[in-house]
Scaffold this motif. Structure first.
Motif, PDB file in Angstrom:
ATOM      1  N   GLU A  97       0.845  -1.191   0.000  1.00  0.00           N
ATOM      2  CA  GLU A  97       0.000   0.000   0.000  1.00  0.00           C
ATOM      3  C   GLU A  97       0.880   1.241   0.000  1.00  0.00           C
ATOM      4  OE1 GLU A  97      -2.349   1.896  -0.995  1.00  0.00           O
ATOM      5  OE2 GLU A  97      -3.833   0.538  -0.171  1.00  0.00           O
ATOM      6  N   SER A 102       3.563   9.423 -12.062  1.00  0.00           N
ATOM      7  CA  SER A 102       2.977   8.501 -13.041  1.00  0.00           C
ATOM      8  C   SER A 102       2.817   9.172 -14.406  1.00  0.00           C
ATOM      9  CB  SER A 102       1.623   7.984 -12.556  1.00  0.00           C
ATOM     10  OG  SER A 102       1.796   7.211 -11.391  1.00  0.00           O
ATOM     11  N   GLY A 159       4.693   7.785 -17.591  1.00  0.00           N
ATOM     12  CA  GLY A 159       3.910   7.447 -18.787  1.00  0.00           C
ATOM     13  C   GLY A 159       4.492   8.077 -20.047  1.00  0.00           C
ATOM     14  N   TRP A 200       7.581   6.145 -20.884  1.00  0.00           N
ATOM     15  CA  TRP A 200       7.182   4.804 -21.339  1.00  0.00           C
ATOM     16  C   TRP A 200       6.710   4.867 -22.781  1.00  0.00           C
ATOM     17  CZ3 TRP A 200       2.243   1.695 -19.856  1.00  0.00           C
ATOM     18  CH2 TRP A 200       2.504   0.313 -19.860  1.00  0.00           C
ATOM     19  N   HIS A 242       3.349  -0.736  -8.970  1.00  0.00           N
ATOM     20  CA  HIS A 242       1.942  -0.312  -8.947  1.00  0.00           C
ATOM     21  C   HIS A 242       1.071  -1.302  -9.721  1.00  0.00           C
ATOM     22  CE1 HIS A 242       2.204   3.367  -6.777  1.00  0.00           C
ATOM     23  NE2 HIS A 242       2.972   3.993  -7.644  1.00  0.00           N
ATOM     24  N   GLY A 243       1.633  -1.854 -10.804  1.00  0.00           N
ATOM     25  CA  GLY A 243       0.845  -2.763 -11.627  1.00  0.00           C
ATOM     26  C   GLY A 243       0.629  -4.090 -10.934  1.00  0.00           C
ATOM     27  N   LEU A 286      -1.826  -3.585  -7.681  1.00  0.00           N
ATOM     28  CA  LEU A 286      -3.198  -3.975  -8.042  1.00  0.00           C
ATOM     29  C   LEU A 286      -3.597  -5.266  -7.338  1.00  0.00           C
ATOM     30  CD1 LEU A 286      -3.466  -3.191 -11.871  1.00  0.00           C
ATOM     31  CD2 LEU A 286      -4.214  -1.793  -9.930  1.00  0.00           C
ATOM     32  N   SER A 304      -4.691  -1.968  -3.986  1.00  0.00           N
ATOM     33  CA  SER A 304      -4.338  -0.606  -3.597  1.00  0.00           C
ATOM     34  C   SER A 304      -4.976   0.391  -4.565  1.00  0.00           C
ATOM     35  CB  SER A 304      -2.814  -0.452  -3.627  1.00  0.00           C
ATOM     36  OG  SER A 304      -2.457   0.900  -3.744  1.00  0.00           O
ATOM     37  N   VAL A 305      -5.776   1.300  -4.003  1.00  0.00           N
ATOM     38  CA  VAL A 305      -6.447   2.300  -4.837  1.00  0.00           C
ATOM     39  C   VAL A 305      -5.414   3.272  -5.411  1.00  0.00           C
ATOM     40  CG1 VAL A 305      -8.151   4.152  -4.854  1.00  0.00           C
ATOM     41  CG2 VAL A 305      -8.573   2.086  -3.517  1.00  0.00           C
ATOM     42  N   THR A 306      -4.390   3.599  -4.610  1.00  0.00           N
ATOM     43  CA  THR A 306      -3.313   4.466  -5.092  1.00  0.00           C
ATOM     44  C   THR A 306      -2.693   3.872  -6.362  1.00  0.00           C
ATOM     45  OG1 THR A 306      -2.782   5.204  -2.859  1.00  0.00           O
ATOM     46  CG2 THR A 306      -1.040   5.413  -4.502  1.00  0.00           C
ATOM     47  N   TYR A 322      -4.957   4.232  -9.461  1.00  0.00           N
ATOM     48  CA  TYR A 322      -4.843   5.562 -10.061  1.00  0.00           C
ATOM     49  C   TYR A 322      -3.536   5.694 -10.825  1.00  0.00           C
ATOM     50  CZ  TYR A 322      -8.778   7.189  -7.168  1.00  0.00           C
ATOM     51  OH  TYR A 322     -10.003   7.357  -6.596  1.00  0.00           O
ATOM     52  N   ALA A 323      -2.447   5.179 -10.238  1.00  0.00           N
ATOM     53  CA  ALA A 323      -1.135   5.288 -10.886  1.00  0.00           C
ATOM     54  C   ALA A 323      -1.143   4.554 -12.227  1.00  0.00           C
ATOM     55  CB  ALA A 323      -0.045   4.735  -9.963  1.00  0.00           C
ATOM     56  N   VAL A 324      -1.683   3.327 -12.236  1.00  0.00           N
ATOM     57  CA  VAL A 324      -1.676   2.513 -13.456  1.00  0.00           C
ATOM     58  C   VAL A 324      -2.506   3.181 -14.554  1.00  0.00           C
ATOM     59  CG1 VAL A 324      -2.450   0.316 -14.457  1.00  0.00           C
ATOM     60  CG2 VAL A 324      -1.237   0.330 -12.262  1.00  0.00           C
ATOM     61  N   THR A 343      -3.116   6.289 -14.840  1.00  0.00           N
ATOM     62  CA  THR A 343      -2.412   7.508 -15.266  1.00  0.00           C
ATOM     63  C   THR A 343      -1.264   7.190 -16.215  1.00  0.00           C
ATOM     64  OG1 THR A 343      -2.940   8.515 -13.135  1.00  0.00           O
ATOM     65  CG2 THR A 343      -1.215   9.581 -14.456  1.00  0.00           C
ATOM     66  N   PHE A 344      -0.410   6.193 -15.862  1.00  0.00           N
ATOM     67  CA  PHE A 344       0.740   5.992 -16.753  1.00  0.00           C
ATOM     68  C   PHE A 344       0.349   5.303 -18.063  1.00  0.00           C
ATOM     69  CE2 PHE A 344       2.038   2.567 -13.488  1.00  0.00           C
ATOM     70  CZ  PHE A 344       1.854   1.445 -14.299  1.00  0.00           C
ATOM     71  N   ILE A 345      -0.667   4.460 -18.044  1.00  0.00           N
ATOM     72  CA  ILE A 345      -1.102   3.893 -19.328  1.00  0.00           C
ATOM     73  C   ILE A 345      -1.721   5.004 -20.196  1.00  0.00           C
ATOM     74  CG2 ILE A 345      -2.752   2.327 -20.461  1.00  0.00           C
ATOM     75  CD1 ILE A 345      -2.280   0.304 -18.276  1.00  0.00           C
TER      76      ILE A 345
END
Lengths: 134, 151
Positions: A76, A87, A91, A94, B116-117, B121, B125-127, B130-132, B134-136
């Motif tokens: 967490e 992020s 991104g 990436w 994060h992925g 996931l 984790s909600v954080t 959001y991160a995943v 955002t970066f995708i």
């Protein structure tokens, strides 16, 4: 070499094998996903996450603690503006290069030596980030 | 949607999932990737950020882990790979500049595609969710921009 290092070394071999098997070691595969031409990377991500979901959420119901000691602790992180800004920057990198940390490291093993330039960039980026927050 | 089928993706993903599960079940540790840049830098700089205990405690196993990742990809290449050794067609400036942004961004957000992925996931984790997203999302936008600009 202590037990934990052995475990991580063996897991690394599997992880790297999986990244190469799934094609993610090639930046071109990542870019074919981000250009929405090939959604296969979502299959890779969901299958890896699914197996790990079982390990994190189901196994601890039947075992008091990890086999070699330690404690069960789901991963967490507190959400904050750094999560979001980081992020966004990740991104962009990436999408520009098709590399993420694990895929880049594994790419050395498939003989893709130009990726060393990308890894040098990752070290530089991590250094600048750490210096900024020191 | 799947021009080369899904089997290689599915198999690769399951092997990766087994790898991180193996570590978690044995040690309770999340085998994630991007921290290695920070933990390895702790050998070379005395800046306080890099000398945090959490980095010093994990810097050795992260090197074992990364060595394994390289070896595992090599084993794949020498055994069941249909291509053998392979080199990208991307220009070095994209790899270097992209790498810099990846290094900076993943450390700032404290996680990458694996942290994060796969681990975040799976930990619900909600954080990380959001991160995943955002970066995708940013990755998709960046590819569009790069192609439109003809880079």
């Amino acid at each position: 070499m202590n037990q934990k290092n052995v475990v991580l070394f063996i897991a690394g071999i599997l992880f790297g094998f999986g990244l190469a098997f799934g094609g993610m070691s090639k930046p071109e595969t990542v870019l074919s996903f981000l250009s929405l031409e090939d959604y296969g990377l979502l299959v890779l991500m969901f299958s890896a996450t699914g197996v790990n979901f079982f390990a994190i959420n189901v196994i601890p119901r039947f075992m008091e603690k990890p086999l070699l000691g330690g404690e069960w602790k789901p991963r967490e992180r507190k959400f904050g503006k750094h999560t979001l800004i980081g992020s966004i920057i990740f991104g962009i990198g990436w999408g520009l290069s098709g590399q993420c940390p694990g895929s880049a490291i594994s790419s050395i093993g498939i003989g893709n030596l130009p990726v060393l330039v990308g890894i040098a960039g990752m070290f530089a980026g991590a250094y600048v980030m750490g210096r900024w927050f020191s | 949607m799947f021009p080369i089928g899904i089997n290689s993706y599915l198999n690769g993903g399951v092997v990766i999932g087994v790898a991180v599960s193996f570590v978690y079940i044995l040690t309770g540790t999340h085998a994630t990737q991007s921290s290695i840049f920070t933990t390895t830098l702790s050998y070379f700089t005395k800046l306080p950020f890099f000398q945090r205990q959490v980095y010093l405690d994990s810097r050795v196993w992260r090197l074992y882990f990364a060595s394994g990742v390289i070896l595992g990809a090599l084993v794949y290449t020498l055994t069941i790979s249909p291509d053998g050794f392979w080199v990208t067609g991307l220009p070095l400036w994209k790899l270097g500049l992209g790498g810099f942004l990846v290094g900076f961004g993943t450390r700032l957000s404290r996680g990458c595609t694996s942290g994060h992925g796969i681990s975040g996931l799976a930990s619900l984790s909600v954080t990380s969710l959001y991160a995943v997203i955002t970066f995708i999302g940013m990755g998709i936008i960046t590819v569009i921009v790069v192609r439109t600009a003809g880079l």
